[in-house]
Design a protein around this motif. Structure first.
Motif, PDB file in Angstrom:
ATOM      1  N   UNK A  44      27.998  36.317  38.748  1.00 33.74           N
ATOM      2  CA  UNK A  44      29.051  37.328  38.842  1.00 33.74           C
ATOM      3  C   UNK A  44      30.136  37.077  37.798  1.00 33.74           C
ATOM      4  N   UNK A  45      30.456  35.812  37.572  1.00 36.16           N
ATOM      5  CA  UNK A  45      31.480  35.483  36.566  1.00 36.16           C
ATOM      6  C   UNK A  45      31.019  35.925  35.179  1.00 36.16           C
ATOM      7  N   UNK A  46      29.751  35.696  34.869  1.00 37.14           N
ATOM      8  CA  UNK A  46      29.245  36.105  33.553  1.00 37.14           C
ATOM      9  C   UNK A  46      29.342  37.623  33.394  1.00 37.14           C
ATOM     10  N   UNK A  47      28.933  38.369  34.437  1.00 31.41           N
ATOM     11  CA  UNK A  47      29.030  39.826  34.370  1.00 31.41           C
ATOM     12  C   UNK A  47      30.463  40.304  34.246  1.00 31.41           C
ATOM     13  N   UNK A  48      31.377  39.636  34.959  1.00 28.62           N
ATOM     14  CA  UNK A  48      32.787  40.023  34.896  1.00 28.62           C
ATOM     15  C   UNK A  48      33.374  39.739  33.520  1.00 28.62           C
ATOM     16  N   UNK A  49      32.972  38.633  32.910  1.00 23.83           N
ATOM     17  CA  UNK A  49      33.464  38.319  31.563  1.00 23.83           C
ATOM     18  C   UNK A  49      32.958  39.360  30.565  1.00 23.83           C
ATOM     19  N   UNK A  50      31.691  39.745  30.718  1.00 27.26           N
ATOM     20  CA  UNK A  50      31.151  40.784  29.830  1.00 27.26           C
ATOM     21  C   UNK A  50      31.892  42.105  30.031  1.00 27.26           C
ATOM     22  N   UNK A  51      32.194  42.432  31.295  1.00 31.34           N
ATOM     23  CA  UNK A  51      32.910  43.669  31.584  1.00 31.34           C
ATOM     24  C   UNK A  51      34.329  43.635  31.026  1.00 31.34           C
ATOM     25  N   UNK A  54      34.362  43.910  27.119  1.00 30.02           N
ATOM     26  CA  UNK A  54      33.843  45.110  26.438  1.00 30.02           C
ATOM     27  C   UNK A  54      34.964  45.999  25.922  1.00 30.02           C
ATOM     28  N   UNK A  55      36.142  45.919  26.516  1.00 30.60           N
ATOM     29  CA  UNK A  55      37.344  46.652  26.097  1.00 30.60           C
ATOM     30  C   UNK A  55      37.091  48.143  25.938  1.00 30.60           C
ATOM     31  N   UNK A  58      41.473  50.192  29.493  1.00 37.46           N
ATOM     32  CA  UNK A  58      42.355  49.171  30.057  1.00 37.46           C
ATOM     33  C   UNK A  58      41.959  48.865  31.499  1.00 37.46           C
ATOM     34  N   UNK A  59      41.478  49.891  32.242  1.00 39.40           N
ATOM     35  CA  UNK A  59      41.093  49.690  33.641  1.00 39.40           C
ATOM     36  C   UNK A  59      39.904  48.737  33.754  1.00 39.40           C
ATOM     37  N   UNK A  60      38.895  48.887  32.868  1.00 34.12           N
ATOM     38  CA  UNK A  60      37.735  47.988  32.932  1.00 34.12           C
ATOM     39  C   UNK A  60      38.134  46.558  32.593  1.00 34.12           C
ATOM     40  N   UNK A  65      38.887  41.238  34.588  1.00 33.22           N
ATOM     41  CA  UNK A  65      39.704  40.033  34.719  1.00 33.22           C
ATOM     42  C   UNK A  65      39.905  39.668  36.190  1.00 33.22           C
ATOM     43  N   UNK A  66      40.140  40.680  37.019  1.00 33.73           N
ATOM     44  CA  UNK A  66      40.282  40.426  38.458  1.00 33.73           C
ATOM     45  C   UNK A  66      38.990  39.858  39.036  1.00 33.73           C
ATOM     46  N   UNK A  67      37.855  40.392  38.594  1.00 35.36           N
ATOM     47  CA  UNK A  67      36.570  39.895  39.088  1.00 35.36           C
ATOM     48  C   UNK A  67      36.342  38.451  38.661  1.00 35.36           C
ATOM     49  N   UNK A  68      36.743  38.111  37.448  1.00 38.41           N
ATOM     50  CA  UNK A  68      36.608  36.721  36.988  1.00 38.41           C
ATOM     51  C   UNK A  68      37.445  35.792  37.859  1.00 38.41           C
TER      52      UNK A  68
END
Length: 93
Positions: A44-51, A54-55, A58-60, A65-68
């Motif tokens: 999940x951390x890896x997916x959150x970092x990718x999300x 991706x820029x 601003x919401x994503x 960042x919140x998911x990380x």
């Protein structure tokens, strides 16, 4: 709309499978199961970092960042609990 139905169906099935797995596991296997759950939180951390990286908007970035942060709290807390539980099974010197 069709993609939402498929995604929602997978989500509901995952809830049922997770409930059945957790209720069928004997108490002696909860610690290894918790360690496996911690590994999944690492994914999940890896997916959150990718999300977050991706820029796209601003919401994503904020949601990523919140998911990380929350996944990191889950991983650290899970490993602390697992370490404490395993210490209970060690022989005292």
């Amino acid at each position: 709309m069709e993609a939402f139905v498929i995604t929602f169906t997978i989500f509901v099935l995952a809830i049922f499978v997770g409930f059945e797995v957790i209720t069928k596991v004997p108490p002696t296997l909860h610690t290894p199961l918790m360690s496996g759950a911690n590994a999944i939180s690492g994914i999940t951390i890896i997916g959150a970092i990718l999300s977050a990286g991706s820029q796209q908007t601003m919401l994503t970035t904020i949601l990523g960042l919140s998911a990380v942060v929350f996944a990191t709290i889950n991983v650290v807390g899970g490993f602390m609990v697992t370490h404490r539980m395993l210490a209970m099974f060690r022989k005292k010197d």
